[in-house]
Design a protein around this motif. Sequence first.
Motif: not given
Length: 580
Positions: A432-443, A447-453
Amino acid sequence: MAFDGIAIANLVYELKEKLPNARIYKIAQPESDELILTLKSSLGQHRLLISASASLPLIYLTENNKPSPMTAPNFCMLLRKHLSNGRITSITQPGLERIINFEIEHLNELGDLCKKYLIVEIMGKHSNIIFCDDNNNIIDSIKHVSAHMSSVREVLPGRDYFIPQTQDKFNPLETSWESFKPAIGSKPVSLAKALYTSYTGISPAAAEEICYRASLDSSTPANVLGENELLHLYHIFSNLIEDIKNNRFQPTIVYKDEEPIEFSSIELTHFEGMQLRSYSSISQVLETFYATKNTLTRIRQKSYDLRHVVQLALERSIKKYDLQLKQLKDTQKRDKYKVYGELLNTYGYNLEEGAKELEALNYYTNEMIKIPLDETLSAKENAKKYFDKYNKLKRTFEALSSLTQETKDEINHLESISTALDIALTEDDLVQLKEELMDYGYMKRKGSNKKQQKIKSKPFHYLSSDGYHIYVGKNNFQNEELTFKFATGNDWWFHAKGIPGSHVILKANGEEIPDKTFEEAGRLAAYYSKGRGTDKIEIDYVEKKHIKKPSGAKPGFVVYYTNYSLLIDSNITGIEQISD
């Protein structure tokens, strides 16, 4: 770690209780220095893991299995040949040594009843699993030790087995005041060290506990103690040994901030300010302790990249924020330029040509001021120049006020993620923390899927001493979910004031909440915040219906205008955690 003779004694007692006349059903060797024995007794089937690893020697009962190699190693094949379907007739510990002897009866190839011994030595890097006949001759061992490797004892097929006496230590199970007094009182070392270097099976942690129970400073040189102090220490020591002889064990793990620090088969009361958790068996303690240790180590390794991303983003944002604050401070003189322009328009009509300043009455303050002038410009042109400066600084102030708040919000957001990384306990928490960092452009998202895990992480769940359920968000997404989707209007919301931390929801069930439950929820909010460990933390709490989320705000960001506050510590010892 305290895998000492006391823990071994506890384990021997447990094995005797759970494996009466157990038969050896299966023998596996999943690692080069590890065995798993599947045992069947009148109480059911059990697995016994035995590891002679130099870095992590272990022995305990477990329900978990491990895959084994397709071809069994030679030592495993030898044990299968001799011990398959053998019956364990006794399990013993010599003195308080870190050794367990399994006496096993089996039928040989001629059908005669024979005895063999499987000896497990838990001695750090010297740990071993040794297979002997009934004449104490070594048949084989999981690790061979030649004369080149050890001058004390060879562990090779055909050699006699004996326990190496490498140190002059006493057996604590046979101690007396007459032997205790000279053994401890003559040593010019710390009291704790005198205990664990004089007696077998006593670990440094156990020695510290004995000193603590005797109200003696463990760092005091043993040879300076008076006879009365030594006698008191002896009685405390004897009481502990009596508990061991009578199998009165208290399997315990000491936790600091959810991380296991130490384990023992006695209650370790000298670890002040830490959580002591009791368990029903020493096997459960050992499996839990080392599994949790391994998990936390793995989580720290996996979270390193996320921490690096957060730290870099934080450093950039803090530098940007400091620069913006400095620029914002420079705009504070804008009103002065406005006054200069107005006063020049008022008093500049009689200004002499080429004047370098104008002294005039500031009708806002009723004081005389001097206004610097450009001598090449007229009074009107100087006034315009000051009005232009004022307007420029005003626009800068308005723009910077908004940008500075955005940067401050970004810093708060990143600090909240950093705090969430500190309390992450599983790989699912990191997802979830990685997802949040990606959502806000820090990472960058791969791939093309927004939710990979698939996200499996759930909030912490506690039960107050009065039976009320309390939930703690592990990250901003969970905070958002708890506050705005899970909590109802009359539930109570808790958060550490002015610092990053978890949202804590106390389910009220429409009832009046006892004061003790409010305090426990406050402690959880303090514990799961950046202020964890400080003496007192201010906690805001309010009914959920008073919590609002500003439009466009980042997850977990809320506002409230009416609240209660309490000052409390972050000690959550005694608050029951529920595994959902």
